[in-house]
Scaffold this motif. Structure first.
Motif, short mmCIF file in Angstrom:
data_model
loop_
_atom_site.label_atom_id
_atom_site.label_comp_id
_atom_site.label_asym_id
_atom_site.label_seq_id
_atom_site.Cartn_x
_atom_site.Cartn_y
_atom_site.Cartn_z
N GLY A 120 0.80 -1.21 0.00
CA GLY A 120 0.00 0.00 0.00
C GLY A 120 0.84 1.27 0.00
O GLY A 120 0.50 2.25 -0.66
N ILE A 121 1.96 1.26 0.74
CA ILE A 121 2.84 2.42 0.77
C ILE A 121 3.45 2.68 -0.61
O ILE A 121 3.52 3.83 -1.08
N VAL A 122 3.86 1.60 -1.30
CA VAL A 122 4.38 1.74 -2.67
C VAL A 122 3.30 2.30 -3.59
O VAL A 122 3.55 3.21 -4.40
N GLY A 123 2.08 1.75 -3.46
CA GLY A 123 0.97 2.28 -4.25
C GLY A 123 0.68 3.73 -3.96
O GLY A 123 0.35 4.52 -4.87
N PHE A 124 0.82 4.11 -2.70
CA PHE A 124 0.62 5.51 -2.31
C PHE A 124 1.63 6.43 -2.99
O PHE A 124 1.27 7.49 -3.51
N PHE A 125 2.90 6.02 -3.02
CA PHE A 125 3.92 6.83 -3.68
C PHE A 125 3.61 7.01 -5.16
O PHE A 125 3.75 8.12 -5.70
N ILE A 126 3.17 5.94 -5.83
CA ILE A 126 2.83 6.02 -7.25
C ILE A 126 1.64 6.95 -7.46
O ILE A 126 1.63 7.80 -8.37
N PHE A 127 0.63 6.80 -6.61
CA PHE A 127 -0.58 7.64 -6.71
C PHE A 127 -0.24 9.11 -6.50
O PHE A 127 -0.72 9.99 -7.23
N GLU A 128 0.61 9.38 -5.50
CA GLU A 128 0.96 10.77 -5.19
C GLU A 128 1.79 11.40 -6.31
O GLU A 128 1.66 12.60 -6.58
N TYR A 129 2.63 10.63 -6.95
CA TYR A 129 3.45 11.16 -8.04
C TYR A 129 2.58 11.65 -9.19
O TYR A 129 2.91 12.63 -9.87
N LEU A 144 1.66 14.35 -0.22
CA LEU A 144 3.11 14.21 -0.20
C LEU A 144 3.63 14.47 -1.61
O LEU A 144 3.41 13.67 -2.52
N ASP A 145 4.29 15.61 -1.78
CA ASP A 145 4.76 16.03 -3.10
C ASP A 145 6.02 15.23 -3.46
O ASP A 145 7.13 15.63 -3.12
N ILE A 146 5.83 14.12 -4.16
CA ILE A 146 6.97 13.28 -4.55
C ILE A 146 7.91 14.05 -5.47
O ILE A 146 9.14 13.90 -5.38
N ARG A 147 7.35 14.87 -6.36
CA ARG A 147 8.19 15.65 -7.27
C ARG A 147 9.07 16.62 -6.50
O ARG A 147 10.22 16.86 -6.89
N LEU A 148 8.52 17.19 -5.43
CA LEU A 148 9.32 18.09 -4.60
C LEU A 148 10.49 17.35 -3.97
O LEU A 148 11.62 17.85 -3.95
N LEU A 149 10.25 16.15 -3.47
CA LEU A 149 11.32 15.36 -2.87
C LEU A 149 12.38 14.97 -3.91
O LEU A 149 13.57 15.01 -3.63
N LEU A 150 11.92 14.60 -5.13
CA LEU A 150 12.86 14.19 -6.16
C LEU A 150 13.70 15.36 -6.66
O LEU A 150 14.85 15.19 -7.06
N SER A 151 13.12 16.57 -6.62
CA SER A 151 13.84 17.75 -7.13
C SER A 151 14.61 18.49 -6.04
O SER A 151 15.46 19.33 -6.35
N LEU A 169 15.94 18.45 1.04
CA LEU A 169 14.74 18.03 1.75
C LEU A 169 14.67 16.51 1.84
O LEU A 169 14.40 15.94 2.91
N ALA A 170 14.91 15.83 0.71
CA ALA A 170 14.82 14.37 0.68
C ALA A 170 15.85 13.72 1.60
O ALA A 170 15.52 12.86 2.43
N PHE A 171 17.12 14.13 1.48
CA PHE A 171 18.18 13.51 2.27
C PHE A 171 18.07 13.87 3.75
O PHE A 171 18.44 13.08 4.61
N SER A 172 17.56 15.06 4.06
CA SER A 172 17.38 15.45 5.46
C SER A 172 16.33 14.57 6.13
O SER A 172 16.47 14.18 7.29
N ASN A 173 15.26 14.24 5.39
CA ASN A 173 14.23 13.38 5.95
C ASN A 173 14.71 11.94 6.07
O ASN A 173 14.38 11.25 7.05
N ILE A 174 15.51 11.48 5.12
CA ILE A 174 16.09 10.14 5.24
C ILE A 174 17.02 10.09 6.45
O ILE A 174 17.02 9.11 7.22
N ALA A 175 17.82 11.16 6.63
CA ALA A 175 18.72 11.23 7.78
C ALA A 175 17.93 11.22 9.09
O ALA A 175 18.33 10.58 10.08
N HIS A 180 -0.67 12.61 -8.84
CA HIS A 180 -1.75 13.52 -8.40
C HIS A 180 -1.29 14.97 -8.52
O HIS A 180 -0.17 15.32 -8.14
N PRO A 181 -2.17 15.87 -9.03
CA PRO A 181 -1.77 17.28 -9.18
C PRO A 181 -1.59 18.02 -7.86
O PRO A 181 -0.80 18.96 -7.77
N PHE A 182 -2.34 17.62 -6.82
CA PHE A 182 -2.26 18.28 -5.51
C PHE A 182 -2.11 17.22 -4.41
O PHE A 182 -3.03 16.98 -3.63
#
Length: 472
Positions: free
Chosen positions: A241-250, A257-264, A268-274, A252-254
């Motif tokens: 379900g979590i994997v499906g959520f990531f795909i769905f969020e990527y 969890l802004d996956i595009r923001l994390l990828l760009s 932000l991405a590495f700070s949250n992983i840390a 979704h226009p709004f």
């Protein structure tokens, strides 16, 4: 400060904002650690089973973790102050009702509502602070906030013990109400203006439902992994379900969890992983040391509490200093140093044995306190400085979610290792060898996790963490 329609916002006192946020950041961990101490007394009062008592803490953490991301996104759309006020009010109401609960089942239900209130305040308080406090002073303010979190954690067991002994367990809740009400009144009267970083955008209801259902399956599955056959299937369903959520969020226009923001946004991405890795590596320390000091070293519960309080006291004292330093030096570098210190402390902990002196345990706790103080505040400053003001809500709730998931990861590793080395046996003098093997293995794994976290933390150093981002 100006809103999105360029109308000036009413001036808000920085001092009042810091006090309000500090109050709610103190109450959330205090309510977790204090109730943890009171569970045996609460169990006797209601005649509750061990499973019911476990649910008292479980539903609190579950509610906080489930609602952080959706509530953070909703706050960006409808207004962070509005969600914050709702959270403080719900927390205060639940805190008042809990000691009057007629049964353990109702107590657990109200405890879940209290957790929802906490999620509303935690997901918005840092975002509000970032909206009010200037960039050049934000690190110091964050240090004060983090210090209050650690004060709540350290004050909970000691104050709860005194109140249970002299006043009754109900006073854990009665004593928390005045601070919650003061924060609510100050919010309504002194916190001027409103912040809507994503005003006019739609809320992702479907993504929220997928996220909450998947995370609930994962958490409940993991927590029952050793006792129920169906738990592994539920855990697997949660992971899918979590994997499906990531795909769905990527797509979704709004999204919540802004996956595009994390990828760009590498910072932000590495700070949250840390954040996730650091809490996954460090959260199990207190659990193991509590059993180690009482069972292996033969210390009393009270003496053990006095030893374990060393770490949160160090964190509370040094976090404001760490915040001040993050205003003067790159916070990402400071947090990397903090994680390195934590890795060293966990490495030392892996060599503690049956003949270890108490002062050696204290050395490890002091090192961990230094490391966490150096990591937490600068890391939060890095996260909030890496995004524009419209994303403050989601950034704040995301890092809080990573903390919660990190804690759950730590306890999952701990539970599995205890099962491998001890089976169903209780921790006692007869099972000390198995317990020590589990503890040593855990600390080695945690130290290695910290080393991985250092890599992610260092990967963001090449970029300036948002100090050139302007609010809009």
């Amino acid at each position: 400060m100006k809103s999105r329609n360029n109308k000036p916002q009413p001036r808000t006192s920085t001092g009042h904002t810091i006090f309000i946020v500090s109050a709610v950041q103190f109450l959330a961990p205090f309510m977790m650690s204090a109730v943890g101490v009171a569970l045996p007394t609460i169990g006797r009062f209601y005649g509750a089973s061990a499973v019911s008592l476990a649910l008292v803490e479980m539903v609190y953490m579950l509610a906080i973790t489930l609602f952080l991301l959706p509530v953070g996104r909703l706050a960006d759309i409808t207004g962070r102050k509005k969600i914050f006020v709702s959270g403080v009010a719900l927390f205060a109401l639940a805190t008042i009702l809990l000691p009057f609960s007629p049964s353990i089942d109702i107590f657990i239900a109200v405890r879940f509502l209290q957790g929802i209130g906490v999620s509303c305040t935690v997901s918005t308080s840092v975002a509000i602070l970032s909206s009010v406090v200037p960039q050049e002073k934000r690190g110091k303010a964050m240090g004060i906030i983090v210090a209050c979190v650690y004060l709540g954690l350290s004050a909970g067991p000691s104050l709860a013990g005194l109140m249970i002994a002299w006043l009754g367990w109900q006073w854990i809740f009665f004593a928390s109400v005045p601070l919650a009400m003061t924060a609510l009144i100050l919010t309504l009267t002194q916190l001027k203006g409103e912040w809507k970083g994503a005003a006019g955008e739609s809320f992702d209801w479907m993504g929220s439902l997928i996220y909450m259902a998947a995370l609930a399956c994962l958490i409940v599955g993991v927590s029952h992994l050793e006792s129920d056959a169906w738990a592994s299937d539920l855990m697997t369903a949660g992971m899918v379900g979590i994997v499906g959520f990531f795909i769905f969020e990527y797509r979704h226009p709004f999204p919540i969890l802004d996956i595009r923001l994390l990828l760009s946004n590498r910072v932000l991405a590495f700070s949250n992983i840390a954040t996730w890795i650091n809490y996954a590596a460090s959260f199990g320390l207190t659990f193991f040391f509590s059993l180690y000091l009482q069972v292996v070293k033969g210390m009393s519960a009270q003496a053990t509490g006095f030893v374990l309080v060393a770490q949160p006291i160090i964190q509370a004292v040094l976090s404001p200093l760490s915040g001040t330093l993050s205003d003067k030096f790159p916070p990402s570098k400071l947090s990397t140093v903090g994680m390195t210190i934590c890795a060293a402390g966990l490495g030392l902990a892996a060599f503690l044995g049956q003949d270890t002196r108490t002062w050696q345990v204290l050395v490890v706790l002091v090192i961990m306190g230094l490391g966490f103080a150096a990591f937490s505040t600068p890391n939060m400053t890095t996260v909030m400085g890496s995004v524009r003001s419209r994303h403050y809500g989601i950034a704040s709730s995301l890092v809080a979610t990573m903390r919660s998931v990190g804690m759950l990861t730590a306890m999952t590793i701990t539970t599995l290792l205890l099962s491998i080395f001890m089976g169903d046996a209780e921790v006692s003098t007869a099972t000390v060898p198995g317990f020590l093997k589990a503890m040593h293995t855990a600390f080695m794994i945690f130290a290695l996790l910290s080393l991985v976290g250092i890599i992610f933390s260092m990967a963001r150093l090449e970029q300036t963490p948002g100090r050139n981002l302007k609010r809009r």
